[in-house]
Write a protein that holds these residues in place. Structure first.
Motif, mmCIF file in Angstrom:
data_model
loop_
_atom_site.group_PDB
_atom_site.id
_atom_site.type_symbol
_atom_site.label_atom_id
_atom_site.label_comp_id
_atom_site.label_asym_id
_atom_site.label_seq_id
_atom_site.Cartn_x
_atom_site.Cartn_y
_atom_site.Cartn_z
ATOM 1 N N LYS A 37 0.854 -0.959 0.122
ATOM 2 C CA LYS A 37 0.104 0.061 -0.146
ATOM 3 C C LYS A 37 0.869 1.698 0.190
ATOM 4 N N ALA A 38 1.960 1.110 0.303
ATOM 5 C CA ALA A 38 3.201 2.652 0.846
ATOM 6 C C ALA A 38 3.684 2.821 -0.599
ATOM 7 N N GLU A 79 1.044 3.700 -3.167
ATOM 8 C CA GLU A 79 0.805 5.634 -2.276
ATOM 9 C C GLU A 79 2.335 6.876 -2.232
ATOM 10 N N VAL A 80 3.304 5.917 -2.263
ATOM 11 C CA VAL A 80 4.523 6.750 -2.580
ATOM 12 C C VAL A 80 5.013 6.759 -4.057
ATOM 13 N N ASN A 81 3.919 5.428 -5.105
ATOM 14 C CA ASN A 81 4.602 5.637 -6.580
ATOM 15 C C ASN A 81 5.580 4.624 -6.766
ATOM 16 N N ALA A 100 8.395 4.951 1.129
ATOM 17 C CA ALA A 100 7.478 4.180 1.556
ATOM 18 C C ALA A 100 8.031 2.623 2.483
ATOM 19 N N GLN A 146 6.490 5.740 5.502
ATOM 20 C CA GLN A 146 5.184 5.399 5.530
ATOM 21 C C GLN A 146 5.091 4.062 6.050
ATOM 22 N N GLU A 148 2.617 3.360 9.335
ATOM 23 C CA GLU A 148 0.774 3.646 9.359
ATOM 24 C C GLU A 148 0.563 2.220 10.603
#
Lengths: 767, 151
Positions: B86-87, B90-92, B142, B145, B149
Motif C-alpha cells: 500500500k505504501a 501511495e509513494v508511487n 515508503a 510510511q 501506518e
C-alpha cells in the motif's frame, strides 16, 4: 493490468474493422490486427490461480463497441480502452500516453483500461528510445481523443435531433444538451457513434491548455498495484504451453566461432534435452545473434547448469587482439592529433596563435553496460510460416523485421507481443535475443524461451562507447574564452551496422559536441577515428554522457583558471539570451520546433543555483557542490550535486538539485521519477561504471565487478524542479543523465581540489 | 524427495537437488513474482521469506529446504494489499517494477524485525537490493510510511 493484456482483440475491434481512413491515414485500417494475438499472460496467470477478470472483460465487449481509432475503443457500458503503443520500461508511457488521449476525449481516467499494442508499422515508430514517446505522439494522441469526443458529441446531437453546437462533452464521460440540461453517457452514445463517419482533422477542436484534465497534472503509474503484487507482467515471466528453456554459450570474443564442442557432460544434466549450434553472424553483426551453442532444457536451471558443463574450444578471431588498456592509449593519442572537422565558428587557430592564456585538458570515459535488472529474455513460437514472439523489447517492429530476416519469412507473419520491460536503457531496442529464441523454436518445433544470465548480459552487451576527449581554450585577460577547440574520439554506433565505420555519425555529434551553448567567438569541434572491437550500442542519453562530462568539466576548469565562481562563470560562458545555430542538431525539421534557446538554459541554471542555495551554503573540509548544465533531447537541464568525501576517498552524495525545462510536461510525476532515477544512474556510471576487455573478452561479469549504485551509494535526497512551459514537449527519460557526472566531479573538485578527468571515480582513488 | 511449504501449501519436489528455490518457484510452480536478477545473491530481486525472514532464493538449493515455510510476493496480500504494498503504491515507488517484489519482500522482513527502522537501518538492510531505475529515495519514504501506518 492483466485484464488489459488479455482482451481478445478480434472482439475488441468488431465492426470497425471495415472502417477506413481513421485519423486521416495516421492509423490505417490494417492496424486493427494490432490487437489480435495469443494471450500468454492470461494463460500463466490462470495457472497460478489469479482471478480471471480478463475472461469477463473479453465477454463484456459486444458487437456495438465504438472504435473511432486504433488507439481507443469505447464500449456500451462506458468502458474505455486505450492502446499504449510504446514500451513500458519504467518510463511511464503506459500512464502518460493514454492520459493525453483520455484528456482530449474527456474520459474518466478511472474507467480507462490500457491495452499494450503489439508490434505494427501502422502505429508509426514504436522504437521506445531517444526520449521520443511524448514529444513524437503528443499531437497524434490529442487528435485521436478529440476525434472520439467529436463523434460522441455528434451522436448525441443526432439522437436528440439538435445542432451539434448545443452539445458539450461535459461533465466527464458524458455529453450534455446545453439547452435542455439533459445528458447521455459515453456508453449510451458508443453504439451510435460507431456508425458515424470519422471527422476530418480540420473539424477537430483541441482543448485549450487551461481546460486540460490530465495533461500537466501528476498521476501515479497505471500499473503500480499489479507491479507491487508480483503479477506476471515481464518478458521473464512469460510461460507458454509446452515451452522449452534455452541458455546460450556465446563466443567470448566478438566474431568468435566454435572450434570444437564436447557436450557429453551437458547431456547428462537432469532436465537437459539437447544442444543446438547457432551460426556465427555475417559482418556487420547488427542485430544478428552472436552465435554459439544453445542448451535446450525443460527449466532455466537445467539450461544454465548444462551450459556450465559444455566444453567448447573457441576460435576467437581478429578481435582477440583487443585490450582495453592499450586501446585507451590509442584513443588518447588520436585525441591529441587533428581530427575530422565537425563544426567551425570564426578562426580558432589564429586566436590560439595570439597571446592568450591557454588551458588544455584531456578527459576519458570507459565503456558501460546497460545492466537492466531483467536480463535479455524472449519467448518465440514458430508455427510453419508464422512466428509469435513475446519479448521485453523497446522495438517490437525491429523484432518483427530481424526475426523475419533470420528465418526467411515475411515481416507481417511475425507477431510481436510486447511485455513489460524490467529496464531497457537502450539495450532492449536490439532484438538479437528474440532472434535467438525464434531460431531455436524453429529448430525444436516447440516454443522456446531464451534466458540470458547476468553474466551474458554484461559480457555480451551492445556497449556504451568508450571515449577520449581533448579540449583547449584561449582565455583573455578577464578569463573569458576567445577560442575553443574540442575533439572527441570513440568507436561509433555506426560500427554495429557498417564494419568499416570509424567516424561518429551526425547523431552522435549532435549530442553535445558539434556545438556548445557557450558564447565563444572562435570555435571548432572535431572527431577522430576509432575501430570498434565490441558491439557498440546506445545507452540512456548516449554520446551526451561523455561529451557533457568533458565540456562541463572543462567549463569548471576554466572558471578555476579565471579565478571565478563556477556558477557565475557558467552564466558568463552561456552569454546573453539568444538562439544558437545548432547545425545538424536533432532530426530534420526540428530546428524550427525546437530552437536551441540559451535563455531557457540560463533559466534552469539560475533556478538550480537558487534552489540549491549556491554560494550561500557553507561546507566543511571534504565537502562542496558542483554544477553542470546540458541540453539533450530538446530538454534543458541544470544539476547541482553536493558531495562529502572522507579521508579514505569515500564519496557520499547528500543532496542533488535538478531543474529541467522539458516544454509541456504530460505527467510531471513520471518526469520527476525519470530525473530522480537519472541521478542514481549518473551516480553508477560516475563512481564505478567501467567495462574493460582482455584479449577481446569483457572482464566484468556480474554486480560484484560491474557495480551499480545501491541505496547506500545513491544520492540521499534528489529534488526535482520542473519549469512551467508552453513550448512543445521534449524528452524526459534521458536528459537527466548527462549533467550528472560533471556536476559530481566538479563538486569533488570543490570539496578536495582533485580534478577527475577520467571516469569512473574508482580510477581516481575515490570509491 | 523434498517436502516444502510454499505460500501455505505443502509441496513435494523430486528433481535436481541443486536447483535453486528461485527456479523451482518460477519454472515449476509458475510463481513468477520472484525475479531473477543475478544468480549470485548480489541484487535481491529473488528475495522471498523463509519462516518470515528475507532470503535470496537464488542461493537456496532445493536439496536444503526440507520442512521450510516459504512465502513469496504472491502471498503477502490476503485481504487487500499488504501495508508495504500500500505504501509502495501511495509513494508511487516503481518505475520499471522488476526489482520491486524483491524490495517489498525485503522491506516486509525489515519491518517485522524492526517495526520503526531508522534511516541507517533502512540503508543497511535495503542496500542488498539493487534498483537500476533508481527508486531508492521513494523506497526509503515508503518504508517509513508503512512503519507509520502499522505503528
Amino acid at each position: 493490468m492483466i485484464s488489459a493484456e488479455t482482451i481478445s482483440a478480434d472482439k475488441f475491434v468488431v465492426e470497425n474493422v471495415s472502417r477506413r481512413g481513421f485519423l486521416q491515414g495516421v492509423l490505417s485500417a490494417s492496424a486493427f490486427v494490432l490487437c489480435v494475438g495469443k494471450i500468454p499472460l492470461l494463460a500463466s496467470a490462470a495457472r497460478i490461480g489469479a482471478p480471471s477478470e480478463a475472461a469477463d472483460a473479453t465477454a463484456a465487449i459486444g458487437a456495438s463497441a465504438f472504435h473511432p481509432s486504433l488507439f481507443v475503443g469505447i464500449h456500451s457500458d462506458g468502458a474505455v480502452y486505450i492502446v499504449a503503443h510504446r514500451s513500458e520500461m519504467g518510463n511511464g508511457v503506459r500512464t502518460s500516453l493514454p492520459r493525453i488521449l483520455a484528456d482530449e476525449l474527456d474520459a474518466d481516467w478511472t474507467r480507462v483500461t490500457v491495452v499494450q499494442g503489439d508490434g505494427d508499422g501502422a502505429y508509426g515508430s514504436q522504437d521506445t528510445d531517444g526520449s521520443h514517446s511524448v514529444r513524437e505522439f503528443f499531437d497524434t494522441l490529442r487528435e485521436a481523443g478529440a476525434t472520439a469526443r467529436l463523434m460522441l458529441v455528434r451522436a448525441a446531437a443526432q439522437k436528440w435531433g439538435i445542432p451539434e453546437s448545443q452539445c458539450v462533452a461535459d461533465p466527464v464521460h458524458s455529453v450534455t444538451d446545453l439547452s435542455a440540461k439533459r445528458k447521455l453517457s459515453y456508453g449510451d452514445l458508443a453504439p451510435l457513434a460507431a456508425k458515424l463517419p470519422v471527422p476530418r482533422k480540420e473539424e477537430l477542436k483541441l482543448k485549450s491548455p487551461q481546460d486540460w484534465r490530465y495533461i500537466g497534472k501528476p498521476a501515479p503509474g497505471y500499473d503500480v498495484a499489479e507491479v507491487c503484487s508480483g503479477k506476471p507482467l515481464f518478458g521473464m515471466d512469460v510461460r507458454v504451453e509446452g515451452m522449452l528453456y534455452a541458455a546460450i554459450a556465446h563466443p567470448p570474443v566478438l566474431g568468435g566461432k566454435v572450434k570444437s564442442l564436447d557436450d557429453s557432460a551437458t547431456l547428462k544434466v537432469i532436465g537437459v534435452k539437447k544442444t543446438i549450434p547457432i551460426d556465427p553472424f555475417k559482418p556487420p553483426h547488427a542485430f544478428q545473434p552472436l552465435g554459439g551453442i544453445a542448451v535446450i532444457a525443460d527449466n532455466t536451471f537445467a539450461a544454465f547448469k548444462g551450459r556450465k558443463n559444455l566444453k567448447i574450444e573457441w576460435d576467437n578471431g581478429a578481435n582477440a587482439s583487443y585490450n582495453s588498456s592499450a586501446y585507451k592509449k590509442e584513443l588518447q593519442q588520436s585525441s591529441r592529433q587533428p581530427g575530422k572537422v565537425v563544426h567551425t565558428t570564426g578562426d580558432p587557430d589564429s586566436e590560439f596563435a595570439k597571446a592568450g592564456k591557454i588551458v588544455e585538458a584531456e578527459y576519458f570515459a570507459p565503456h558501460l553496460a546497460h545492466a537492466s535488472m531483467e536480463p535479455p529474455v524472449a519467448v518465440a513460437d514458430v508455427q510453419g510460416e508464422k512466428v509469435i514472439v513475446w519479448s521485453p523489447t523497446q522495438d517490437p517492429q525491429g523484432v518483427q523485421e530481424e526475426v523475419a530476416k533470420a528465418l526467411g519469412l515475411k515481416k507481417e507473419n511475425v507477431t510481436c507481443h510486447v511485455t513489460f520491460l524490467g529496464g531497457g536503457f537502450g539495450r532492449k531496442s536490439k532484438p538479437d535475443y528474440a532472434v535467438e529464441a525464434a531460431l531455436l523454436s524453429q529448430k525444436t518445433g516447440k516454443p522456446v524461451k531464451v534466458i540470458w544470465s547476468r553474466e551474458d548480459d554484461i559480457k555480451f552487451d551492445y556497449y556504451h562507447s568508450v571515449a577520449a576527449m581533448y579540449l583547449k581554450a584561449s582565455l583573455d585577460d578577464a578569463g573569458r574564452p576567445k577560442a575553443w577547440l574540442q575533439r572527441s574520439v570513440f568507436p561509433p554506433i555506426g560500427s554495429t551496422f557498417d564494419k568499416d565505420a570509424v567516424y561518429a555519425g551526425d547523431g552522435e555529434m549532435s549530442m553535445g559536441w558539434n556545438v556548445i551553448p557557450f558564447d565563444v567567438p572562435n570555435f571548432r569541434s572535431e572527431n577522430g577515428q576509432a575501430v570498434a572491437h565490441v558491439r557498440i550500442g546506445w545507452l540512456r542519453s548516449v554520446a551526451n554522457i561523455y561529451h557533457a562530462f568533458a565540456v562541463q568539466s572543462f567549463a569548471n576548469e576554466l572558471a578555476h583558471a579565471a579565478n571565478r565562481d563556477p556558477y557565475d562563470y557558467l552564466l558568463t560562458l552561456l552569454g546573453s539570451p539568444r538562439t544558437l545555430d545548432v547545425g545538424k542538431q536533432g532530426p530534420p525539421g526540428t530546428n524550427e520546433k525546437y530552437p536551441y534557446d540559451i535563455a531557457r538554459l540560463r533559466h534552469v541554471a539560475e533556478l538550480a543555483a537558487e534552489k540549491s542555495n549556491w554560494g550561500k551554503k557553507k561546507f566543511g573540509k571534504g565537502a562542496g557542490m558542483g554544477i553542470a548544465v546540458h541540453r539533450s533531447f530538446f530538454t534543458y537541464v541544470a544539476t547541482v550535486v553536493e558531495v562529502e568525501v572522507d579521508d579514505q576517498g569515500v564519496v557520499r552524495i547528500p543532496h542533488v538539485t535538478t531543474v529541467l525545462d522539458a516544454g509541456i510536461v504530460a505527467n510531471p510525476e513520471m518526469v520527476r521519477q525519470q530525473f530522480e532515477g537519472a541521478a542514481v544512474f549518473g551516480t553508477s556510471l560516475t563512481r564505478t561504471g567501467e567495462i574493460t576487455a582482455t584479449n577481446g573478452a569483457v572482464d566484468q561479469s556480474n554486480f560484484y565487478d560491474y557495480q551499480v549504485a545501491r541505496m547506500n551509494d545513491a544520492p540521499k535526497q534528489v529534488d526535482i524542479h520542473i519549469v512551467e512551459s508552453t513550448a512543445p514537449p521534449a524528452g524526459a527519460g534521458e536528459p537527466g543523465v548527462p549533467p550528472f557526472a560533471p556536476a559530481l566531479c566538479n563538486a569533488i573538485f570543490a570539496a578536495t581540489g582533485k580534478r577527475v578527468r577520467e571516469l569512473p571515480l574508482t580510477r581516481n582513488g575515490f570509491s | 524427495m523434498v517436502q516444502v511449504k510454499v505460500n501455505g501449501q505443502q509441496r513435494t519436489f523430486d528433481g535436481d537437488p541443486e536447483m535453486p528455490l528461485l527456479w523451482y518457484l518460477r519454472d515449476i510452480l509458475g510463481l513468477t513474482g520472484t525475479k531473477f536478477g543475478c544468480g549470485m545473491a548480489l541484487c535481491g530481486a529473488c528475495t522471498v521469506l523463509e519462516n518470515g525472514k528475507a532470503i535470496r532464493s537464488c542461493q537456496k538449493q532445493m536439496g536444503t529446504i526440507e520442512g521450510l515455510n516459504i512465502t513469496t510476493i504472491e502471498a503477502i496480500s490476503n485481504n487487500g494489499p499488504h501495508p508495504v504494498q500500500k505504501a509502495w503504491a501511495e509513494v508511487n515507488v516503481p518505475q520499471c517494477g522488476y526489482c520491486q517484489p524483491g524490495q517489498i519482500m525485503q522491506a516486509v522482513s525489515l519491518l517485522s524485525a524492526k517495526p520503526q527502522p531508522t534511516d541507517q537501518d533502512i540503508d543497511d538492510v535495503m542496500s542488498g537490493n539493487i534498483c537500476r531505475c533508481g527508486t531508492y529515495q521513494r523506497i526509503r519514504s515508503a518504508i517509513k510510511q508503512a512503519a507509520k501506518e502499522t505503528a
